[in-house]
Design an enzyme around this catalytic site. Structure first.
Site, mmCIF file in Angstrom:
data_model
loop_
_atom_site.group_PDB
_atom_site.id
_atom_site.type_symbol
_atom_site.label_atom_id
_atom_site.label_comp_id
_atom_site.label_asym_id
_atom_site.label_seq_id
_atom_site.Cartn_x
_atom_site.Cartn_y
_atom_site.Cartn_z
ATOM 1 N N SER A 24 0.833 -1.184 0.000
ATOM 2 C CA SER A 24 0.000 0.000 0.000
ATOM 3 C C SER A 24 0.881 1.253 0.000
ATOM 4 O O SER A 24 1.712 1.425 -0.882
ATOM 5 C CB SER A 24 -0.974 -0.050 1.185
ATOM 6 O OG SER A 24 -2.072 0.798 0.983
ATOM 7 N N ASP A 71 -8.586 -5.804 -6.023
ATOM 8 C CA ASP A 71 -8.233 -4.780 -5.035
ATOM 9 C C ASP A 71 -9.045 -3.526 -5.336
ATOM 10 O O ASP A 71 -8.845 -2.871 -6.363
ATOM 11 C CB ASP A 71 -6.742 -4.476 -5.114
ATOM 12 C CG ASP A 71 -6.239 -3.631 -3.954
ATOM 13 O OD1 ASP A 71 -7.058 -2.913 -3.343
ATOM 14 O OD2 ASP A 71 -5.022 -3.676 -3.669
ATOM 15 N N HIS A 73 -7.281 -6.185 -1.194
ATOM 16 C CA HIS A 73 -6.057 -5.521 -0.742
ATOM 17 C C HIS A 73 -5.371 -6.391 0.316
ATOM 18 O O HIS A 73 -5.376 -6.079 1.511
ATOM 19 C CB HIS A 73 -6.438 -4.153 -0.182
ATOM 20 C CG HIS A 73 -5.313 -3.164 -0.096
ATOM 21 N ND1 HIS A 73 -4.685 -2.643 -1.196
ATOM 22 C CD2 HIS A 73 -4.703 -2.590 0.986
ATOM 23 C CE1 HIS A 73 -3.757 -1.777 -0.817
ATOM 24 N NE2 HIS A 73 -3.746 -1.744 0.503
#
Length: 658
Positions: free
Chosen positions: A232, A340, A371
């Site tokens: 991320s 995602d 994610h």
């Protein structure tokens, strides 16, 4: 269409639990706002063994030389490892206090190599989450004793790699943890502050033994070869640092990471929902109150100038790493979830294309999760692959990973295939055209150019799942186009592009487009809270442990659901960007407008007997911000087409369509 061609010459410079609005918003907000990551690690101390040890180099030291075969071996003591902290000067004064910002760098490294005069490489992660929100599936944070000495690192990287002859370096991004300055959501401050740590590791910057003192700290124990990793925000900074071309950065492993921050907030002029409204609000979740007050001058422009109109601005240019892909010297191992919905697959698609054009050595894993970190959906294979990758890129072992298949792709839950390159060399561009069908309101999708028109009215209350469920049914809020049941499986890959000519009835209009596999399937339940995984009670151990820092992490398994349709690529655009892709302009009602809408990168096989559907509609509830108006949009089918890459090209497409 962009096919993400992967065979450029290498340059070695280096549901159906329903996906409701609430679920989407909560999931994406949790990831982008709270920094929740799905990579594991326990909060209680355990004694754990390591994974099966591999073969060491000829000297048994685990530190290789170029051309050596085998793998680094866990021969060094983790319990006796050196744990130290330094503060690296960044050359910035982002908070305007008249002092150079210093970033906190916590280090775990084996003591034996330095004692023998051997220098070792570095695995590094720069993150804003170490203190505020935690890392991994169990939200681990850095832990210090009463004297401020490091006693625990999050995640398994130090437990596993330090005994194998690596140092693990964890950097608090500016404005977070024990660092000075202000974070700026992937901008110049974040990137420069991580880059300067690599400079220090290579003797080009200064570090200090305390946050405010003058005593220097040298990185005499390292050879400077660094691999960055992170998920991320962390992986996004790794992308940004690689795009500076910094010497000493040998490889990066960005997991579910951003390559252009504009695309985290907008899609071709459409504001995306579920994330923080601006980068300014995002960074306030990782800064302390005191830091936030001190950094108000930095944060304010990140809110005010990140125009909600969807226009491109200098804010986004500064955070567009794709534009500097030609500077990348490091190899890149991309990992992303094809479902995602927080950091969408478009992020890795554009980055992959640009890296391929620049001749960068690459590898890729694509899962069917949301994610989620690969440690939590393919743990044993991930640790082994990452180990081999770092051994090759940082220690110089000739272990064959550079000759192994470039791509691992999850086809169905826990079922993976490989491709020599990605997209496969057999992939070629095909064009599919929507047409009017015999059934009013339900069109066809095939190779013959379409004729006539199709119209829909923006409902603003329906989502892609609603449209997919009713793909074969006429509804006023969408235009659906379907193939006949396929006579042969159709493998679509890369990033599809939809060119539309549309006439709106209002000055503003948003478009959504989704590709749907219509047919029964078992998929990962990516719309659930676990984003496709379920966390179990039992643990497995990956590396060595201390009393304070366990190498044992909760196991997971696939969270699956049965569906009758699967959305596998999606995209959104403001029709007002048809004249200028970087600016949303008012539309002239009744006047046609042509634009190309970029759909997310994908790799999906539509099985024989299933149908492929293209659905074009207005506001995609839960993904796209509602437009100011609710237009009726008429599509000119003769000037509307979908371009995609199909494995086998036109021949396979013709066979599939019968």
């Amino acid at each position: 269409m962009r096919s993400h061609r992967s065979d450029a010459s290498p340059r070695r410079r280096g549901p159906r639990a329903p996906l409701t609005v609430a679920v989407i918003a909560a999931t994406v907000a949790a990831v982008l706002l709270a920094g929740v990551h799905f990579l594991g690690g326990p909060s209680t101390a355990e004694t754990g063994g390591s994974a099966s040890p591999a073969v060491s180099g000829p000297d048994g030291s685990g530190t290789g030389e170029p051309g050596l075969s085998g793998e680094s071996k866990a021969v060094y003591s983790y319990q006796k490892a050196v744990r130290e902290s330094v503060w690296v000067g960044t050359g910035l004064d982002s908070d305007g206090d008249g002092k150079e910002d210093r970033v906190a760098v916590d280090i775990v490294r084996p003591g034996e190599p330095a004692a023998k005069g051997r220098k070792i490489p570095v695995v590094m992660e720069a993150s804003p989450y170490y203190s505020c929100c935690g890392r991994g599936n169990e939200s681990q944070k850095k832990t210090y004793d009463a004297k401020g000495r490091l006693i625990r690192m999050p995640l398994f990287y130090d437990n596993y790699f330090v005994p194998r002859g690596y140092a693990f370096v964890a950097v608090d991004l500016p404005g977070t943890g024990r660092s000075d300055g202000c974070t700026d959501a992937g901008g110049r401050i974040d990137v420069q502050s991580a880059k300067v740590v690599i400079d220090w590791l290579n003797g080009r910057a200064h570090a200090y033994t305390t946050r405010t003192g003058s005593q220097r700290a040298a990185a005499s124990w390292t050879n400077g070869a660094t691999g960055m990793i992170g998920k991320s925000w962390d992986g996004s900074v790794a992308n940004g640092v690689a795009a500076t071309g910094v010497r000493g950065l040998k490889t990066i492993v960005p997991i579910s990471s951003i390559s252009s921050w504009y695309d985290a907030y907008f899609s071709q002029g459409v504001q995306l929902v579920g994330s923080a409204p601006t980068p300014g609000t995002l960074i306030r979740t990782v800064e302390t109150d005191a830091t936030g007050a001190r950094c108000a001058a930095v944060n304010k422009p990140l809110g005010d100038q990140a125009a909600r109109s969807g226009d491109w601005s200098p804010i986004w240019s500064e955070r567009d790493y794709v534009a500097a892909a030609d500077k990348v010297r490091a190899s890149v191992f991309v990992v992303h979830g094809l479902q995602d919905l927080a950091v969408r697959p478009k992020e890795f698609g554009r980055w992959w294309d640009a890296l391929a054009k620049a001749g960068v050595h690459r590898k890729i894993w694509l899962s069917q999760t949301g994610h989620v970190d690969p440690f939590d959906y393919r743990r044993a294979q991930w640790v082994d692959t990452l180990h081999r990758w770092f051994d090759h890129e940082l220690l110089g072992y000739d272990n064959g990973i550079d000759r192994a298949p470039m791509a691992d792709v999850e086809r169905t839950p826990d079922h993976w295939t490989t491709d020599t390159v990605w997209p496969p060399r057999a992939a070629a561009s095909v064009t599919l055209s929507p047409g009017r069908g015999a059934k009013e309101g339900v069109g066809t999708l095939g190779t013959s150019p379409g004729t006539g028109t199709a119209a829909f009215t923006d409902d603003q209350g329906h989502s892609e799942l609603d449209w997919a469920e009713q793909a074969a049914t006429s509804t006023p809020d969408k235009a659906g186009f379907l193939t006949q049941p396929l006579g042969k499986a159709l493998h679509l890959t890369g990033s599809p592009e939809l060119t539309v000519t549309a006439t709106p009835t209002t000055p503003t209009a948003g478009l959504s487009a989704v590709l749907v596999d219509i047919g029964p399937a078992t998929i990962r339940q990516y719309g659930s809270g676990g984003l496709g995984i379920t966390t179990l009670v039992g643990r497995t151990c990956w590396g060595a442990s201390t009393t304070a820092d366990s190498a044992c992490y909760k196991q997971t398994e696939a969270d699956t659901t049965h569906v009758t349709s699967t959305v596998f690529s999606r995209g959104w655009a403001a029709l007002g960007t048809c004249a200028d892709a970087h600016k949303v302009a008012a539309l002239a009602p009744g006047k046609p407008c042509t634009l190309t809408l970029d759909l997310a990168a994908t790799d999906h096989v539509v099985p024989a007997g299933h149908r492929l559907a293209l659905i074009i509609a207005g506001t995609d509830r839960g993904f796209a911000q509602r437009a100011a108006d609710r237009p009726t949009i008429t599509l000119d089918l003769a000037r509307t087409s979908l371009r995609a890459a199909a494995v086998g090209g036109s021949k396979t497409l013709t066979a599939a369509l019968g």
